[in-house]
Structure formats: C-alpha cells, structure tokens
Design a protein around this motif. Structure first.
Motif, PDB file in Angstrom:
ATOM      1  N   THR A   1       0.841  -1.198   0.000  1.00  0.00           N
ATOM      2  CA  THR A   1       0.000   0.000   0.000  1.00  0.00           C
ATOM      3  C   THR A   1       0.876   1.249   0.000  1.00  0.00           C
ATOM      4  OG1 THR A   1      -1.756  -1.185   1.140  1.00  0.00           O
ATOM      5  CG2 THR A   1      -1.806   1.234   1.263  1.00  0.00           C
TER       6      THR A   1
ATOM      7  N   THR B   1       1.097   3.759  -3.318  1.00  0.00           N
ATOM      8  CA  THR B   1       0.607   5.123  -3.164  1.00  0.00           C
ATOM      9  C   THR B   1       1.730   6.153  -3.322  1.00  0.00           C
ATOM     10  OG1 THR B   1       0.739   4.941  -0.750  1.00  0.00           O
ATOM     11  CG2 THR B   1      -1.401   4.505  -1.765  1.00  0.00           C
TER      12      THR B   1
ATOM     13  N   SER C   1      -5.587   3.118  -7.884  1.00  0.00           N
ATOM     14  CA  SER C   1      -6.267   2.888  -6.603  1.00  0.00           C
ATOM     15  C   SER C   1      -7.207   1.686  -6.666  1.00  0.00           C
ATOM     16  CB  SER C   1      -7.021   4.138  -6.159  1.00  0.00           C
ATOM     17  OG  SER C   1      -8.050   4.451  -7.064  1.00  0.00           O
TER      18      SER C   1
ATOM     19  N   LEU D   1      -5.034  -1.543  -6.572  1.00  0.00           N
ATOM     20  CA  LEU D   1      -4.487  -1.671  -5.217  1.00  0.00           C
ATOM     21  C   LEU D   1      -5.577  -2.119  -4.249  1.00  0.00           C
ATOM     22  CD1 LEU D   1      -2.266  -1.388  -3.097  1.00  0.00           C
ATOM     23  CD2 LEU D   1      -2.864   1.054  -2.924  1.00  0.00           C
ATOM     24  N   SER D   2      -6.741  -1.522  -4.321  1.00  0.00           N
ATOM     25  CA  SER D   2      -7.842  -1.897  -3.437  1.00  0.00           C
ATOM     26  C   SER D   2      -8.244  -3.357  -3.641  1.00  0.00           C
ATOM     27  CB  SER D   2      -9.034  -0.976  -3.687  1.00  0.00           C
ATOM     28  OG  SER D   2     -10.106  -1.324  -2.866  1.00  0.00           O
TER      29      SER D   2
ATOM     30  N   GLN E   1      -5.577  -5.492  -2.037  1.00  0.00           N
ATOM     31  CA  GLN E   1      -5.676  -5.440  -0.577  1.00  0.00           C
ATOM     32  C   GLN E   1      -6.807  -6.331  -0.065  1.00  0.00           C
ATOM     33  OE1 GLN E   1      -6.313  -1.217  -0.412  1.00  0.00           O
ATOM     34  NE2 GLN E   1      -4.291  -0.822   0.472  1.00  0.00           N
TER      35      GLN E   1
END
Length: 147
Positions: A15, A19, A88, A91-92, A95
């Motif tokens: 993360t 980012t 994003s 990545l989400s 995750q």
C-alpha cells in the motif's frame, strides 16, 4: 506462523509503495512484452484469486488436492489492468483479496498446515509450503514494483 505475519506486513508495505509511486511510473511499460507495475499488481490479484481457492479447497479436504496452474499472461491480458483500472482500484482489489486470504489462514488450525496438495509437476507439498511460496511470490513482485 511467520508467513501469516509477513503477509500482514506486505499488505501495508505494498500500500505504501503503490501510493508513493506516480501514476506515470506505475503505468510505464518498458517494452510491449513486459508488464507495467500496474500489470504486475494485477497479476498479483489474479494470483490471490487462484491461491485463495486453493487454500480453501485444501482446508476443506481430507485428501490431497491437485493444484492446477493458470495462464498468467492471458489472465492479465483478459483483465486489461493497464487500461481498465486506475492505480487505486487495482491496489484496493489486491488489498481486499489478500485480507481475505489472511483471514482464512488465521482461522486455520495448526494441523491444517500439514494437509497435502499436489503441484502440476506431481510434487506433493503441504499447505504450509504452498502458503509460504505464495508469500515469497508476493515479495518477489513487491521488489519489482518498488524498483
């Protein structure tokens, strides 16, 4: 189990790295036949999907489960992470998939980690080995994304 703790750390590390990476760098393809950092993370989403199913099947079975491979390049191409996802989103997705895996592995009994599975080359390994291999695979690609 050490790999469970490591996966928890990797979620935080990935993360932070993603980012901190500019969108231009994250999308950069050094050549048409090489994955961008975004596509590498997309590949890790595909890997998480496959491995989650593997882990659950092993946990639910009393007998060794045969592990099937998958066409990694084709999966990345079909999902088109490069053009269909912003950083994003990918990545989400990564995750959430890995948090789901983490919850499954934390709920497993100690004895479950000795359950067997059979790799495509017919090698028999334990769930513990397979999970450790999954975490090592994440570390390998995290280093590529971080570079």
């Amino acid at each position: 189990m050490e790999s469970i703790l490591k996966l928890d750390e990797l979620i935080a590390d990935m993360t932070e790295i993603v980012t901190a990476t500019s969108e231009m760098e994250f999308n950069l393809k050094l050549s048409p036949d090489k994955w961008s950092k975004k596509e590498i993370l997309g590949h890790l989403c595909d890997s998480a999907v496959h491995n989650h199913v593997r882990f659950v099947k092993i946990l639910l079975s009393e007998y060794p489960i045969a592990i099937q491979g998958y066409a990694q390049n084709d999966w990345v191409q079909v999902h088109d992470y490069q053009n269909q996802y912003d950083p994003s989103e990918v990545l989400s997705l990564w995750q959430h998939l890995n948090r789901m895996i983490l919850r499954v592995m934390r709920a497993a009994e100690t004895s479950d980690f000795q359950k067997k599975c059979v790799l495509p080359d017919k090698t028999e390994v334990t769930l513990e080995w397979l999970f450790n291999d999954y975490v090592d695979h994440l570390i390998h690609h995290l280093e590529q994304i971080e570079a």
